[in-house]
Design an enzyme around this catalytic site. Structure first.
Site, mmCIF file in Angstrom:
data_model
loop_
_atom_site.group_PDB
_atom_site.id
_atom_site.type_symbol
_atom_site.label_atom_id
_atom_site.label_comp_id
_atom_site.label_asym_id
_atom_site.label_seq_id
_atom_site.Cartn_x
_atom_site.Cartn_y
_atom_site.Cartn_z
ATOM 1 N N TYR A 167 59.562 40.780 41.392
ATOM 2 C CA TYR A 167 58.510 41.183 42.187
ATOM 3 C C TYR A 167 57.469 40.633 41.354
ATOM 4 O O TYR A 167 56.728 39.980 41.761
ATOM 5 C CB TYR A 167 58.668 42.986 40.858
HETATM 6 N N1 LIG Z 1 49.333 51.032 43.508
HETATM 7 C C1 LIG Z 1 49.147 50.242 42.890
HETATM 8 O O1 LIG Z 1 48.727 50.519 41.335
HETATM 9 C C2 LIG Z 1 49.521 48.329 42.448
HETATM 10 C C3 LIG Z 1 49.095 47.337 41.612
HETATM 11 C C4 LIG Z 1 49.397 46.394 42.072
HETATM 12 C C5 LIG Z 1 49.648 45.875 42.762
HETATM 13 N N2 LIG Z 1 49.827 46.694 43.891
HETATM 14 C C6 LIG Z 1 49.462 45.945 45.159
HETATM 15 O O2 LIG Z 1 48.942 46.152 46.174
HETATM 16 C C7 LIG Z 1 49.163 46.980 47.673
HETATM 17 C C8 LIG Z 1 49.213 48.208 48.268
HETATM 18 O O3 LIG Z 1 49.699 48.634 47.721
HETATM 19 P P1 LIG Z 1 50.031 50.434 47.640
HETATM 20 O O4 LIG Z 1 49.826 51.248 46.436
HETATM 21 O O5 LIG Z 1 49.038 50.517 48.860
HETATM 22 O O6 LIG Z 1 52.063 50.712 48.076
HETATM 23 P P2 LIG Z 1 52.162 51.481 49.605
HETATM 24 O O7 LIG Z 1 53.249 51.160 49.094
HETATM 25 O O8 LIG Z 1 51.084 52.409 49.338
HETATM 26 O O9 LIG Z 1 51.570 50.318 50.231
HETATM 27 C C9 LIG Z 1 52.148 49.666 51.174
HETATM 28 C C10 LIG Z 1 52.780 49.782 52.166
HETATM 29 O O10 LIG Z 1 53.028 48.439 53.008
HETATM 30 C C11 LIG Z 1 54.648 48.785 54.027
HETATM 31 N N3 LIG Z 1 55.748 48.305 53.843
HETATM 32 C C12 LIG Z 1 56.079 47.648 53.252
HETATM 33 N N4 LIG Z 1 57.454 47.047 53.424
HETATM 34 C C13 LIG Z 1 56.396 46.074 54.773
HETATM 35 C C14 LIG Z 1 56.988 45.499 55.483
HETATM 36 N N5 LIG Z 1 58.189 44.581 55.533
HETATM 37 N N6 LIG Z 1 56.299 45.434 56.793
HETATM 38 C C15 LIG Z 1 55.052 45.289 57.102
HETATM 39 N N7 LIG Z 1 54.537 46.782 55.932
HETATM 40 C C16 LIG Z 1 55.795 46.763 55.157
HETATM 41 C C17 LIG Z 1 54.511 50.416 53.380
HETATM 42 O O11 LIG Z 1 55.763 51.042 54.516
HETATM 43 C C18 LIG Z 1 53.232 50.963 52.651
HETATM 44 O O12 LIG Z 1 52.945 51.636 53.916
HETATM 45 C C19 LIG Z 1 51.126 46.094 47.538
HETATM 46 O O13 LIG Z 1 50.767 44.781 47.626
HETATM 47 C C20 LIG Z 1 51.069 46.318 46.199
HETATM 48 O O14 LIG Z 1 51.648 45.590 45.598
HETATM 49 C C21 LIG Z 1 49.487 47.765 43.875
#
Ligand SMILES: NC(=O)c1ccc[n+]([C@@H]2O[C@H](COP(=O)([O-])OP(=O)(O)OC[C@H]3O[C@@H](n4cnc5c(N)ncnc54)[C@H](O)[C@@H]3O)[C@@H](O)[C@H]2O)c1
Length: 347
Positions: A167
């Site tokens: 990751y």
């Molecule tokens: N939430 C956190 O604490 C956090 C921390 C660091 C980084 N991030 C980054 O922020 C971004 C959003 O995070 P989040 O918490 O909203 O995550 P989340 O999992 O709620 O949202 C990600 C979305 O991407 C969609 N997705 C997954 N694979 C896909 C694909 N192949 N094609 C199209 N859509 C796809 C999922 O269905 C989901 O709706 C991510 O990239 C995550 O790595 C989040």
């Protein structure tokens, strides 16, 4: 603003889409692109549909054709690139899938923009994991947390990057591609490095979203204690000693940061920013559990597991650069954000 949100049915993406819709700008077009792979994404999509008009594209970021056709047709002013494989633990089970979604998916976005809409801004959600274990921090062990001896404001962007875990590698690779496409191809890309984002519309799991997950454990523990019929609840688990510290970024502040980056794209472009709740909103796992015990008047029953791979003992974002370049700083105190999360997890 013509905004494409990849992962727009996810936690951060749906909050961002809802915010953009709430501005009621008749000229704004909001497009949500999501595969609905994440548990809860369909519920978030239904919620968004109850709020107003937007276009939904059921697509997979790994599919270059889907991404290219979408970007070519819409010619977005901005892409908030949030679609991703989001859990370190899952990346250990399937590194290839993690790579394909996070690296290949990001290249698909970058290449489509480079070829067809080079003016489009791209704001990318990266991770604190790009900094590795941060073993060089001089930490002291306090009763409820690990604490740096000298660092006052947290970790800034001058910290050396070092990718650990699949990751960390996939988020870090996409992070570097974003910055390089600004350098080499003149694209308007911005990288946000987040650790803990929390709040409503997050479908927290054991693997990701620890604030929501522990709020849920506490609420369920309380419900089991107050019920005469419910079976006794097994203890939940905490990985490591629980003294690991993160800064809590409420999702409303995250949404604001994404909008501010776009509004200040001339100064933000080509830059990486640590975007978190900051030192005042820092908390260890144990401190959250203690807070929940007091708030819900219960004693929580949990056991410890070994440390997760590459779990930083301390990460707090120094937000100074974001404050200086895009005029952003977090506004939501952790106590208020936890109340919001308790409400959401009690649904
Ligand atoms: N939430 C956190 O604490 C956090 C921390 C660091 C980084 N991030 C980054 O922020 C971004 C959003 O995070 P989040 O918490 O909203 O995550 P989340 O999992 O709620 O949202 C990600 C979305 O991407 C969609 N997705 C997954 N694979 C896909 C694909 N192949 N094609 C199209 N859509 C796809 C999922 O269905 C989901 O709706 C991510 O990239 C995550 O790595 C989040």
């Amino acid at each position: 603003m013509n905004a494409l949100i990849t992962g727009g049915a996810g936690f951060v993406g749906s909050n961002l889409a809802a915010f953009l819709m709430s501005r009621r700008d008749p000229a704004a077009q909001i497009i949500v692109f999501d595969s609905l792979a994440r548990h809860g994404a369909s519920e978030n999509l239904a919620w968004l549909r109850s709020l107003g008009d937007f276009e939904f594209i059921h697509g997979d970021i790994r599919n270059a054709f889907d991404v290219e056709q979408t970007i070519k047709r819409i010619a977005p002013d901005v892409i908030f690139h949030l679609a991703g494989q989001v859990a370190m633990t899952t990346s250990m089970q399937s590194p290839r899938r993690d790579f394909e979604i996070n690296v290949l998916g990001s290249i698909n976005v970058l290449e489509a923009v480079r070829q067809y809409t080079p003016q489009t801004a791209i704001i990318y959600a990266s991770s604190n994991k790009v900094y590795g274990n941060l073993d060089h921090l001089d930490l002291v062990e306090a009763p409820t947390r690990w604490q740096p001896r000298t660092m006052q404001n947290g970790v800034d962007e001058s910290t050396a990057i070092e990718f650990h875990t699949p990751y960390g590698c996939s988020k870090g690779a996409a992070d570097q591609y974003m910055l390089d496409y600004a350098r080499g191809f003149g694209l308007n890309t911005v990288v946000f490095r987040h650790s803990t984002i929390y709040g409503g519309r997050q479908f927290a799991t054991y693997d990701q979203g620890w604030v929501g997950w522990f709020c849920r454990q506490a609420i369920e523990s309380k419900a089991a204690l107050s019920s005469e019929t419910a079976p006794s609840r097994p203890p939940f688990t905490v990985s490591g000693d629980g003294k690991q510290v993160r800064d809590l970024l409420h999702v409303s502040d995250a949404v604001n940061a994404y909008v501010m980056a776009y509004e200040n794209i001339a100064t933000a472009r080509g830059q990486a920013f640590n975007i978190g709740g900051g030192i005042d909103n820092s908390m260890s796992l144990l401190e959250l559990l203690l807070h929940l015990e007091q708030r819900l008047a219960i004693k929580l029953n949990y056991t410890h597991l070994p440390w997760r791979q590459s779990d930083q003992k301390f990460f707090v974002a120094d937000n100074t650069k974001a404050h200086n370049l895009i005029r952003w700083s977090p506004k939501t105190p952790k106590e208020q954000g936890i109340e919001d999360t308790i409400t959401w997890e009690s649904r």
